[in-house]
Design an enzyme around this catalytic site. Structure first.
Site, PDB file in Angstrom:
ATOM      1  N   GLU A 355       0.854  -1.192   0.000  1.00  0.00           N
ATOM      2  CA  GLU A 355       0.000   0.000   0.000  1.00  0.00           C
ATOM      3  C   GLU A 355       0.885   1.235   0.000  1.00  0.00           C
ATOM      4  O   GLU A 355       1.192   1.775  -1.043  1.00  0.00           O
ATOM      5  CB  GLU A 355      -0.939  -0.029   1.204  1.00  0.00           C
ATOM      6  CG  GLU A 355      -2.087   0.951   1.101  1.00  0.00           C
ATOM      7  CD  GLU A 355      -3.192   0.640   2.103  1.00  0.00           C
ATOM      8  OE1 GLU A 355      -4.088   1.468   2.215  1.00  0.00           O
ATOM      9  OE2 GLU A 355      -3.148  -0.417   2.776  1.00  0.00           O
ATOM     10  N   GLU A 639      -1.806   0.839  13.591  1.00  0.00           N
ATOM     11  CA  GLU A 639      -2.981   1.189  12.796  1.00  0.00           C
ATOM     12  C   GLU A 639      -4.271   0.885  13.551  1.00  0.00           C
ATOM     13  O   GLU A 639      -5.221   1.669  13.525  1.00  0.00           O
ATOM     14  CB  GLU A 639      -2.966   0.403  11.488  1.00  0.00           C
ATOM     15  CG  GLU A 639      -4.170   0.663  10.598  1.00  0.00           C
ATOM     16  CD  GLU A 639      -4.090  -0.083   9.285  1.00  0.00           C
ATOM     17  OE1 GLU A 639      -4.771   0.324   8.330  1.00  0.00           O
ATOM     18  OE2 GLU A 639      -3.328  -1.078   9.206  1.00  0.00           O
TER      19      GLU A 639
END
Length: 759
Positions: A355, A639
């Site tokens: 990502e 996260e």
């Protein structure tokens, strides 16, 4: 803008995606000494430049990642000293290319080469002589291209280097090799070329191993003691043809390398030995890691053989914080390391998996914190140019990620069609407004507002077109309070906070800030945006707020946003604050917010007189909380609140990073409220010193290198004793000391020691 005479050149053969390009030249005679040499260079891909056999500059991964369709940055290097070393037989200008962001893998669907199928280089060497003559050497069809020692390179997957192919002869005059061939002219719109505004990416730190051991499965593992971003420099000697393989990961699971969070990113480097003493450094990739697994090492692996090289955009550290609770101090350190790792040319979401994109929601949440920790003014002003460029191409829409590669990923891969169509979305698209405003507050440089007012206004106008007849932003897709810990791991969008409430509150904030910006820079539409803000406030209160202060969906985040953004007034705000505190207590002072609410919940509690609850939230050790990851040994911000479960296993969700900065936005509150330093005027020309001790902390301190000089605030308070406060202000800076129960005190530059018995 330079007077370009160079052209983009690409090798006739790809040479494993890492070609070398060279041009022999002689200095013009009869014009005296060289007084100045300047190399202007960029690439489709990433490049390294060499002159007279020496590396030009200390930047890596240049020209980085920008919105290539409209902005391709070039570096400007002073090479005067290198030209002074030119031998009589001439010199060589060399360029080494790699795939980088331009042609490497991007996104999680496996696609690559979204910006072009060919690597290319563009360079212009300008040599000025004593008599005023200027010699110009440029990339053109006269250059040649050949193979390097790099067999494969990708930002996600890693790099393979065969030391048997290393040969620096290509950088010396007279080099001849039948493997070398020609180049051809590529396509480049010169109007897209632009100088860097922000700093280049560089090696900024080296970290030694802290432990080497054998895992239960017999694998050799190395711990560097810190989750970081970069690569390993390797010193090794062994039989020619031996392959040493390095795999990277952020965590261990079951005492083995925890690679599942990487998804399809291989994060693996391979080095083929020459038989001599080899030094490998894979500069065409980067990894997010704390641990490495080493396979194929000849003999005993010793700590001096491996060095972790930390790479990041070159940012000056400006702000610090510490306090009597070591876990809170470590939380702050984790936010610092998360900034270093994710401010790698683009403000990314994470640096390790498939990502590493410039998600706008993350930086919208974190900019006030980042702008205190580091001087990120130029870095983010550069990125904001990409935001604006992408907006112009999308009728004012601010994309989910910038540069917006998702528009290319989704168009290329039909299997990605389940991903929501891009449209302006709260928090994420609000980055177009919130980021420049935070930079203005931090640095006091009006240029960022003057440069971005068009982009800021375009965002609010786009959202105006999306509102329902009620005036609410309750239509279309929203990320909402993304990663609310009560949402299921496999569906993080299912937050408790109503997405329309979140979005409408964010519109109010953005419209208010755009109105203030327009007034500051003399933009003609200030009154319009002020009206948008007031209409939005009216609609929000009418449709979402009950007389008792309850807000639709009755979630912590909706109260935090409504209070922190100033949507409520008087008794309504007080009742909402009481309900917020009640929910926080009912939750056992565990975190109940995601990306939208987390940056604002402690402020909302503080504003409404619930400081004790804000501290209880901060100091909670159990999951979900800010300090739970710290108790689990985290060295960066995670996260998810539970990226690692209490039993040491990795969260089962498919989206689990151990290096995200967004949820670390609480450090802004640590600076302003716990330590007590905030700007009274943009850029800290005038400061507010207003510490709010609590939570059993006995001391806290912070320092900040402002545009006007160093500011420092520190306080101590033993049980039942008076608060002792020390403040240092630079010349020309004044401040206000504000303590509960006491009148404001004006202070000037210099050092001050104050006592406040009532706190």
């Amino acid at each position: 803008m330079p007077d370009w005479s160079a052209v983009l050149i690409s090798p006739d053969e790809d040479f494993d995606g890492a070609p070398l390009l060279r041009k022999e030249l002689r200095l013009d005679e009869g014009h005296g000494a060289v007084v100045r040499g300047t190399l202007l260079a960029t690439a489709h891909g990433v490049y390294e430049a060499f002159l007279n056999g020496r590396r030009v500059g200390d930047d890596v991964l240049s020209p980085g990642w920008s919105s290539y369709e409209w902005r391709l940055r070039y570096n400007e290097h002073d090479v005067t000293a290198l030209l002074a070393e030119t031998p009589a037989e001439g010199t060589v200008l060399g360029l080494a290319l790699g795939n980088g962001w331009f042609r490497g893998r991007l996104g999680w669907t496996g696609g690559r080469a979204y910006y072009g199928s060919e690597l290319g280089a563009f360079a212009q060497l300008e040599i000025a002589y004593a008599d005023g003559h200027v010699q110009t050497v440029v990339t053109d069809e006269s250059w040649t291209a050949g193979p390097s020692a790099v067999l494969a390179n990708d930002l996600y997957d890693g790099e393979t280097i065969d030391a048997r192919r290393l040969d620096d002869g290509w950088l010396r005059p007279g080099h001849a090799d039948p493997a070398w061939g020609g180049v051809h002219r590529g396509e480049l719109d010169l109007s897209t070329l632009t100088p860097y505004i922000g700093p280049p990416v560089k090696r900024i730190l080296e970290v030694a191993p802290v432990k080497i051991w054998t895992s239960p499965s017999g694998r050799t593992l190395v711990d560097f003691g810190q989750n970081l971003v970069g690569w390993l420099r390797v010193h090794v000697q062994g039989p020619a043809g031996t392959t040493v393989t390095l795999r990277h990961a952020e965590v261990l699971e079951h005492d083995e390398l925890g690679v599942r969070p990487l998804r399809t990113a291989h994060a693996t480097d391979r080095f083929v030995l020459s038989g001599r003493a080899d030094v490998f450094e894979p500069t065409l990739t980067f990894h997010g890691f704390r641990y490495a697994e080493v396979e194929g090492w000849p003999g005993e692996l010793t700590p001096d053989a491996l060095t972790a090289v930390v790479v990041s955009s070159e940012l000056r550290r400006t702000g610090d914080f510490s306090c009597s609770d070591e876990l809170v101090t470590q939380l702050h350190r984790n936010a610092v390391w998360g900034t270093v790792g994710n401010f790698l040319d683009v403000p990314t979401d994470c640096p390790q998996r498939d990502e590493r994109l410039g998600w706008t929601g993350d930086i919208a949440a974190f900019t006030p914190s980042a702008a205190y920790l580091f001087d990120v003014d130029d870095f983010l002003r550069d990125w904001l140019r990409d935001v604006e460029a992408e907006q112009r191409a999308a009728d004012g829409m601010v994309a989910f990620v910038v540069p917006d590669v998702l528009k290319l990923v989704l168009a290329d891969d039909p299997d990605a069609s389940s991903f929501p169509p891009q449209e302006s979305t709260a928090v994420w698209s609000d980055a177009a407004v919130w980021v420049p405003w935070a930079l203005w507050q931090a640095y006091g440089d009006r240029r960022v507002l003057e440069d971005q007012i068009g982009s800021m206004a375009a965002h609010v106008r786009r959202v105006e077109s999306l509102l329902s007849p009620t005036g609410l932003w309750d239509t279309g897709f929203q990320f909402g309070d993304w990663l609310d810990p009560t949402a299921p791991p496999e569906d993080p969008i299912l937050a408790k906070a109503d997405p329309g409430v979140v979005a409408t509150a964010c519109l109010f904030r953005s419209a208010t800030l755009v109105a203030e910006t327009a007034e500051l820079v003399g933009h003609e539409d200030a009154a319009h945006f002020r009206e948008v803000a007031e209409r939005t406030r009216t609609a929000f209160v009418e449709h979402y707020v009950a007389d008792d202060g309850r807000i639709t969906s009755d979630a912590v985040t909706v109260y935090a946003l409504a209070i922190a953004f100033g949507l409520l007034e008087g008794d309504l705000q007080a009742r909402a604050g009481d309900r917020l505190a009640e929910l926080v207590r009912e939750g056992g002072h565990h975190i109940l917010t995601g990306f939208a609410g987390t940056p604002f919940v402690t402020d909302a509690l503080t504003i409404t007189g619930h400081l004790d609850d804000a501290y209880a939230l901060l100091l909670q050790r159990e999951c979900p909380s800010w300090l739970y990851p710290v108790t689990m040994g985290a060295t960066t911000v995670w996260e998810r609140w539970d990226s690692m479960l209490p039993d040491g296993t990795i969260n089962p969700g498919q989206m689990t990073s151990f290096n995200h900065y967004a949820l670390g936005a609480v450090v802004d509150w640590l600076h302003r409220t716990v330590a007590g330093l905030a700007p009274l005027e943009p850029g800290y020309a005038r400061v507010l010193v207003a510490p709010r001790p609590g939570g059993g902390l006995t001391w806290a301190k912070t320092s900040l290198e402002t545009r006007h000089g160093a500011v420092a605030v520190g306080w101590t308070q033993a049980d039942g004793a008076a608060l002792e406060l020390d403040v240092s202000l630079p010349d020309g800076v004044t401040g206000v000391v504000r303590l509960p129960g006491e009148a404001d005190r004006e202070i000037g530059s210099g050092t001050h020691h104050l006592t406040a018995a009532s706190v």
